[in-house]
Every structure is written in C-alpha cells, then in structure tokens.
Design a protein around this motif. Structure first.
Motif, PDB file in Angstrom:
ATOM      1  N   ARG A 139       0.852  -1.178   0.000  1.00 41.70           N
ATOM      2  CA  ARG A 139       0.000   0.000   0.000  1.00 41.70           C
ATOM      3  C   ARG A 139       0.893   1.234   0.000  1.00 41.70           C
ATOM      4  N   MET A 140       0.611   2.153  -0.905  1.00 38.45           N
ATOM      5  CA  MET A 140       1.436   3.353  -1.052  1.00 38.45           C
ATOM      6  C   MET A 140       0.562   4.590  -0.977  1.00 38.45           C
ATOM      7  N   SER A 141       1.094   5.641  -0.370  1.00 38.19           N
ATOM      8  CA  SER A 141       0.400   6.927  -0.289  1.00 38.19           C
ATOM      9  C   SER A 141       1.009   7.878  -1.302  1.00 38.19           C
ATOM     10  N   GLU A 142       0.177   8.508  -2.072  1.00 38.09           N
ATOM     11  CA  GLU A 142       0.629   9.441  -3.095  1.00 38.09           C
ATOM     12  C   GLU A 142      -0.018  10.794  -2.861  1.00 38.09           C
ATOM     13  N   HIS A 143       0.719  11.856  -3.203  1.00 39.82           N
ATOM     14  CA  HIS A 143       0.245  13.228  -3.016  1.00 39.82           C
ATOM     15  C   HIS A 143      -0.276  13.761  -4.338  1.00 39.82           C
ATOM     16  N   ASN A 144      -1.504  14.237  -4.331  1.00 41.68           N
ATOM     17  CA  ASN A 144      -2.121  14.809  -5.529  1.00 41.68           C
ATOM     18  C   ASN A 144      -1.771  16.286  -5.617  1.00 41.68           C
ATOM     19  N   ASN A 145      -1.030  16.662  -6.657  1.00 42.21           N
ATOM     20  CA  ASN A 145      -0.583  18.056  -6.791  1.00 42.21           C
ATOM     21  C   ASN A 145      -1.731  19.015  -7.047  1.00 42.21           C
ATOM     22  N   LYS A 146      -2.795  18.560  -7.670  1.00 46.44           N
ATOM     23  CA  LYS A 146      -3.907  19.461  -8.013  1.00 46.44           C
ATOM     24  C   LYS A 146      -4.775  19.761  -6.780  1.00 46.44           C
ATOM     25  N   SER A 147      -5.193  18.707  -6.105  1.00 44.37           N
ATOM     26  CA  SER A 147      -6.092  18.916  -4.968  1.00 44.37           C
ATOM     27  C   SER A 147      -5.352  19.084  -3.647  1.00 44.37           C
ATOM     28  N   GLY A 148      -4.075  18.681  -3.606  1.00 49.34           N
ATOM     29  CA  GLY A 148      -3.318  18.779  -2.377  1.00 49.34           C
ATOM     30  C   GLY A 148      -3.626  17.699  -1.370  1.00 49.34           C
ATOM     31  N   LYS A 149      -4.477  16.736  -1.766  1.00 44.12           N
ATOM     32  CA  LYS A 149      -4.852  15.662  -0.862  1.00 44.12           C
ATOM     33  C   LYS A 149      -4.009  14.421  -1.132  1.00 44.12           C
ATOM     34  N   LYS A 150      -3.924  13.595  -0.115  1.00 44.10           N
ATOM     35  CA  LYS A 150      -3.222  12.328  -0.250  1.00 44.10           C
ATOM     36  C   LYS A 150      -4.230  11.217  -0.540  1.00 44.10           C
ATOM     37  N   HIS A 151      -3.839  10.297  -1.400  1.00 43.09           N
ATOM     38  CA  HIS A 151      -4.659   9.121  -1.656  1.00 43.09           C
ATOM     39  C   HIS A 151      -3.747   7.898  -1.701  1.00 43.09           C
ATOM     40  N   SER A 152      -4.300   6.791  -1.308  1.00 41.65           N
ATOM     41  CA  SER A 152      -3.517   5.559  -1.237  1.00 41.65           C
ATOM     42  C   SER A 152      -3.812   4.697  -2.457  1.00 41.65           C
ATOM     43  N   SER A 153      -2.829   3.937  -2.859  1.00 43.38           N
ATOM     44  CA  SER A 153      -2.958   2.993  -3.960  1.00 43.38           C
ATOM     45  C   SER A 153      -2.290   1.692  -3.550  1.00 43.38           C
ATOM     46  N   VAL A 154      -2.672   0.639  -4.261  1.00 45.90           N
ATOM     47  CA  VAL A 154      -2.135  -0.694  -3.968  1.00 45.90           C
ATOM     48  C   VAL A 154      -1.486  -1.225  -5.232  1.00 45.90           C
ATOM     49  N   GLY A 155      -0.342  -1.881  -5.102  1.00 45.84           N
ATOM     50  CA  GLY A 155       0.335  -2.420  -6.274  1.00 45.84           C
ATOM     51  C   GLY A 155       1.507  -3.294  -5.880  1.00 45.84           C
ATOM     52  N   LEU A 176      -6.591  -8.626  -7.930  1.00 44.83           N
ATOM     53  CA  LEU A 176      -6.912  -9.484  -9.064  1.00 44.83           C
ATOM     54  C   LEU A 176      -5.764  -9.539 -10.065  1.00 44.83           C
ATOM     55  N   GLU A 177      -5.150  -8.380 -10.340  1.00 44.14           N
ATOM     56  CA  GLU A 177      -4.040  -8.362 -11.300  1.00 44.14           C
ATOM     57  C   GLU A 177      -2.820  -9.077 -10.732  1.00 44.14           C
ATOM     58  N   TRP A 178      -2.552  -8.872  -9.445  1.00 47.15           N
ATOM     59  CA  TRP A 178      -1.432  -9.560  -8.809  1.00 47.15           C
ATOM     60  C   TRP A 178      -1.652 -11.071  -8.844  1.00 47.15           C
ATOM     61  N   TYR A 179      -2.847 -11.537  -8.548  1.00 48.63           N
ATOM     62  CA  TYR A 179      -3.135 -12.972  -8.560  1.00 48.63           C
ATOM     63  C   TYR A 179      -2.996 -13.530  -9.984  1.00 48.63           C
ATOM     64  N   ARG A 180      -3.507 -12.780 -10.955  1.00 53.26           N
ATOM     65  CA  ARG A 180      -3.428 -13.260 -12.342  1.00 53.26           C
ATOM     66  C   ARG A 180      -1.978 -13.320 -12.813  1.00 53.26           C
ATOM     67  N   PHE A 181      -1.142 -12.388 -12.399  1.00 47.16           N
ATOM     68  CA  PHE A 181       0.267 -12.393 -12.774  1.00 47.16           C
ATOM     69  C   PHE A 181       0.939 -13.681 -12.286  1.00 47.16           C
ATOM     70  N   LEU A 210     -10.220 -15.422  -6.609  1.00 47.26           N
ATOM     71  CA  LEU A 210      -9.243 -14.358  -6.816  1.00 47.26           C
ATOM     72  C   LEU A 210      -8.770 -14.263  -8.259  1.00 47.26           C
ATOM     73  N   LEU A 211      -9.276 -15.127  -9.116  1.00 44.48           N
ATOM     74  CA  LEU A 211      -8.970 -15.017 -10.537  1.00 44.48           C
ATOM     75  C   LEU A 211     -10.053 -14.222 -11.252  1.00 44.48           C
ATOM     76  N   SER A 212     -11.287 -14.381 -10.809  1.00 43.97           N
ATOM     77  CA  SER A 212     -12.404 -13.633 -11.381  1.00 43.97           C
ATOM     78  C   SER A 212     -13.461 -13.472 -10.308  1.00 43.97           C
ATOM     79  N   THR A 213     -14.030 -12.284 -10.230  1.00 43.83           N
ATOM     80  CA  THR A 213     -15.072 -12.015  -9.243  1.00 43.83           C
ATOM     81  C   THR A 213     -16.467 -12.223  -9.820  1.00 43.83           C
ATOM     82  N   VAL A 214     -16.554 -12.681 -11.043  1.00 48.30           N
ATOM     83  CA  VAL A 214     -17.841 -12.843 -11.720  1.00 48.30           C
ATOM     84  C   VAL A 214     -18.278 -14.295 -11.626  1.00 48.30           C
TER      85      VAL A 214
END
Length: 558
Positions: free
Chosen positions: A164-180, A204-209, A298-302
């Motif tokens: 989990r990573m926190s990134e700073h949005n230059n436009k809004s000045g807010k922080k948002h988290s992403s996963v990768g 899902l992408e990590w599992y498929r990889f 975890l391969l497909s949620t459908v």
C-alpha cells in the motif's frame, strides 16, 4: 488572281495565317472575336484578357478536381436485404477454469499467499482455499512422467508482494492511497510500481500475474483435456428452432481464465443452422449450469456464464468481447446483423483474407483484426517469452519468472506503450474488407419463478442428473434469436470515380468555353502546327545562311 496549284500537303505561310485560320474555324467560343475585332485594339485586348482569364479559371477548377480525386474520398451507401441466412457462431464459457493436477500444489500456495496479502493490507482474515475444498482436478492426457513434472523446480516468487502506497495529488493537495506491486528489469534497476487506486483491481491483477507463471508449467494448452468434461456437465438443455442440438453442433476448448468453453455452429456450413424465421421460438435456447463450487474467487469475481456472438471460423477473444449471464435469470438476446464492405486499395487499408498481411496468424481460423494483433508476438521479440493467454510462434516458450525474472517488467511496459498508441500495431494489421457485425439487445427475468422452480428442478434431476439443492443460484437460461432477418449493408464507394472525374472536367470545359472534346483536339492540332511551322522556318533559315556562304566564297585561279 491566278489559282495556285494544289499540293499533296498544304501548310501555312506564316504564323498569322495559321492563327487566323484557327480563330475563324475553331469550335471554341470567343476566339473569332480576336480576328473580327483586329481593327479595334481595345476590343482585341479585352477578348484576349477574357480568354486568358477563362483558361486560368478552367485549369484552377481542374486542379481542385484532381486534388480531390487523388485524396480518394469515399461515400457510404446503406441498403437493406431480407433473406434466410446462417445463424452466427455462439461461444459459452462456465467461468470455472480447470485446476490441473499438474500445478495443484502451486495454486494452493498462491491461495495462501493471497490470504496473507489481503490480511496485511486490510486486516481481513479470508480463506480463499475453502472455495476449493471439493475441487475437481483435471489430468493431462498423453503426458509421460507426470509425477516428475508435478515435482518441477518451479517456485512462487516472493519478490512481487502487494504494497500500500500513499501518493500526493498536486492538483487537490490531498493524499490518496494505492495498492500495487514492484517490478524491476533483469539487473534489478529501472523499477516501477504497478499500482491501482482500487485494491480489488490490484489484488486481481497480482493474482493473475502469479497464475500465468504457474500455468506456464503446463504443456501446450491445445492438447490438454480434450473433451475431458462432457457438455452435459455444463449444458442441461440445448434446442435450436425447436429441435435438440446434436453432438456435431459444437466444439470444445479450454480458456485459462474463462474455463471450459463450447462453440456452437463454429463452421457455419450445416444447413441445420439456417435461420428462416425471426423470433424467440426459432432461436437457440440453452439451460446452463452456473455453479461456483470450483470457482477461483481471486482469478475472477464474476459468477455465471460468459457468452460471445461472433462470425463463423473466427477465434473468440473472450477477454475483449462478450457479456456475462447471471445465474437464476432467464436472458433473451436479440441480434441484428450489419454487414460492412470496405473498398481497400487507394481508398483505405483493408485485406480480403489476410494473405497480403505481413503477419503470420497463429490461429487456425479466418483473418480478424484481433487475431492479427495477437499473432504479432511483439512480446516474444521484446521480452523473450510469450503470455500464457495466447498461442506461441515456433521455438518460443511461455513466460515464467523462474526463467525470465524480468518478464513482468517488460510486459507491463509494453502494455503501457500499447495503451498510449506508441506501438503502431494497427499499421501491420488492417481491418477485413468484408465484415459482419452483430448488434445485441437483451432482456432479463427471474427464472425459474418461485412457483415453478420445484418441478423444473425435478425434471432436470431426472433428465441430466441435476442434484443441486441451492435456491435458483446455480442454473441460468439464455435464448439467442434473430430479431429480424433483414440486415443492413454498409458499402463504401468512390466519391469521385474516373467517369465522374471526366464528366466534371467536361462540364467545366463547357462552362468556360462552351465547347467539346473535339475542341481539345483542335488545340492540340494548333500546338502541333506551331511546332511544325517553327521547325520549317528554322530549316529555311539554316539553308539560306548556307547558300549565302557559298555565294561569297573566294575564287581560286588555276
């Protein structure tokens, strides 16, 4: 005056005689004014300027017409046709991929890794492996030393952990988290994170990889489980035009993500599938199994059934097209066919059957744009291996991060370049010159109804060995039919053909000079006469100079 003796070939005595003869006898309007008004210089100048301006306007219009012609514009014409036609090919998949015995241990390890990652990210205790408590393992036919293969040296890599990573949005000045997860090249440098704002998409992408690396341990997928699963395990009932389907009406194949798949009317050559009437009773009606007991969550949620309507002899690319059918629902799908005919050649880039395309197809079906794009094997050239989804060119192998540790880094970079249109893949893969497209409209209803579900389940149990006790969540009904047999044909035609170009040039010529094609011949005749007269005058002048030199030569005494 004495009459001159007429010669075999008569010619003009001067340029003035030639020009006066042309102006008095040509069919070009306005030229006679230059001769008749020779006593009035003002009128002569006026008609001279007027004729020159007319010539300028004429050839300006000619230039515009030729520039438009060489742009090769097309016009679309639409026409309606009504006739009996062949029912399209229908592909269905159960969204339940095989858990092959050969790689079963690795899939179980991957499930445990996914549980740990989800617990680390969200603090949620899940048990993905519980979904496979009654899992069905599929064996691979005609493989020697299966035991040795199952104990292969493949190991799941721990270098691609979810973060989990926190990134700073230059436009809004807010922080948002992403996963990768982190990807690096072969030397461990040039690293980047494949991140998603949605944690679900990242998992899902990590599992498929990892899943694609595991599945690369299997032999060529086309030899796996040839009709290992019977169609009765997925299709409880199949009828077309009120008649039951036959074993020869479908072909079976396996997709690594969408599971066991069947294509009905794949060749389109059997008269049984000729559609003579529109409407629901004359279409294809299927009752399908949509159970999830072997589902990989975890391969497909459908959950349900994947359906794709396509042309005959066409490879179904289910990851790009198709739609999902919900369990416990009756879905009616009306189809309307459109046909597109492209000109090709100078008017556009298209191919008739793919023979003129500089890409060798890896699929044993007819040419399509998707088949060409997936046969370019750019990934094999750039990354040294191929993605498990697609067939391989000769001599290549599927990607495995135990053998090619940096293939994920290469693959996702190629994917970003493709998404940003930097690979120019479409330059070598033109569209087909003739293509059939299917527009669909769907309606749904709850099925079976609460009052009818008991007897429907009893009928399925006696006929197909159906033994589920769930409440309408493991079966689905789908009906595919032609809404109407008339279809729309969209044809490209040249906006400015050769005949139309000549007609437009003749109209412009008549507008500015009021003359015809013969007037053009008269102008060519004038040009030739001018050249001949110039040549004659030059010869006469050359002979006169030579005679003058002989006359002035000094006399030598004997």
């Amino acid at each position: 005056e004495e009459e001159k003796e007429e010669g075999l070939i008569e010619f003009y005595d001067s340029f003035k005689d030639m020009f006066e003869f042309f102006c008095k006898n040509t069919t070009i309007h306005g030229t006679i004014r230059l001769v008749c008004s020779d006593g009035n210089r003002m009128k002569t100048a006026f008609w001279t300027l007027l004729l020159l301006a007319s010539f300028g306007m004429l050839y300006w219009q000619f230039a515009l017409m030729f520039s438009q012609y060489w742009a090769y514009p097309v016009v679309l014409t639409m026409s309606m046709h009504s006739e009996p036609k062949m029912f399209p090919a229908i592909t269905i998949c159960n969204l339940d991929p095989y858990r092959f015995q050969l790689v079963r241990e690795h899939l179980v390890q991957l499930d445990h890794m996914a549980e740990e990652s989800i617990a680390f990210l969200y603090g949620i205790n899940t048990s993905a492996s519980l979904f496979h408590a009654n899992e069905k393992n599929t064996h691979v036919k005609d493989l020697p030393n299966v035991g040795n293969l199952s104990r292969s040296s493949f190991k799941l890599s721990q270098n691609f952990s979810l973060l989990r990573m926190s990134e700073h949005n230059n436009k809004s000045g807010k922080k948002h988290s992403s996963v990768g997860f982190r990807l690096c090249n072969a030397t461990g440098g040039n690293c980047f994170y494949k991140t998603y704002l949605s944690g679900m998409d990242a998992i899902l992408e990590w599992y498929r990889f990892h899943y694609m690396n595991i599945m690369s341990q299997l032999p060529v997928i086309i030899n796996i489980s040839d009709h290992e699963e019977q169609i009765e395990d997925m299709v409880y009932s199949c009828q077309y035009d009120g008649e039951p389907c036959r074993p020869s009406d479908y072909v079976h194949f396996h997709h690594p993500v969408f599971g066991s798949c069947y294509t009905f009317n794949s060749k389109g050559t059997d008269s049984f599938w000729t559609a003579t009437k529109p409407g629901i009773p004359y279409g294809l009606s299927l009752i399908l199994r949509a159970e999830q007991k072997d589902h990989i969550p975890l391969l497909s949620t459908v959950a349900g059934v994947k359906v794709m309507i396509h042309n005959h002899n066409q490879t179904p690319f289910l990851e790009h097209e198709g739609f999902d059918i919900r369990p416990g629902i009756a879905t009616t799908i009306g189809i309307q066919q459109d046909e597109v005919n492209r000109l090709g050649g100078n008017y556009g880039k298209c191919t008739t059957n793919g023979d003129d395309v500089n890409v060798k197809l890896l699929y044993n079906n007819s040419y399509t744009l998707q088949a060409c794009l997936h046969s370019k094997h750019i990934m094999v050239q750039k990354c040294g291996c191929g993605y498990y989804y697609y067939p391989l060119p000769p001599g290549a192998e599927y990607c495995d991060y135990n053998k090619q540790p940096a293939w994920g880094h290469c693959f996702y970079q190629l994917y970003n370049r493709l998404r940003n249109h930097h690979l120019n893949c479409f330059d070598q893969c033109p569209k087909p010159c003739r293509e059939s497209l299917y527009k669909v409209s769907a309606g749904t209803a709850k099925w079976p109804s609460p009052k009818s579900q008991d007897w429907i389940r009893q009928a399925l149990r006696h006929q197909n060995g159906y033994n589920s006790t769930s409440n309408r969540k493991d079966i689905a009904k789908v009906t595919i039919f032609y809404q109407q047999l008339n279809y729309q044909s969209v044809n490209e035609s040249a906006l400015l053909s050769e005949n139309l170009l000549l007609s437009s040039m003749g109209s412009q010529w008549s507008l500015w000079f009021g003359s015809s094609v013969l007037s053009v011949v008269e102008m060519f005749e004038l040009l030739i006469d001018t050249l001949v007269l110039c040549l004659l005058f030059c010869c006469q002048r050359f002979r006169s100079k030579k005679t003058l030199k002989v006359a002035h030569a000094p006399t030598i005494s004997s």
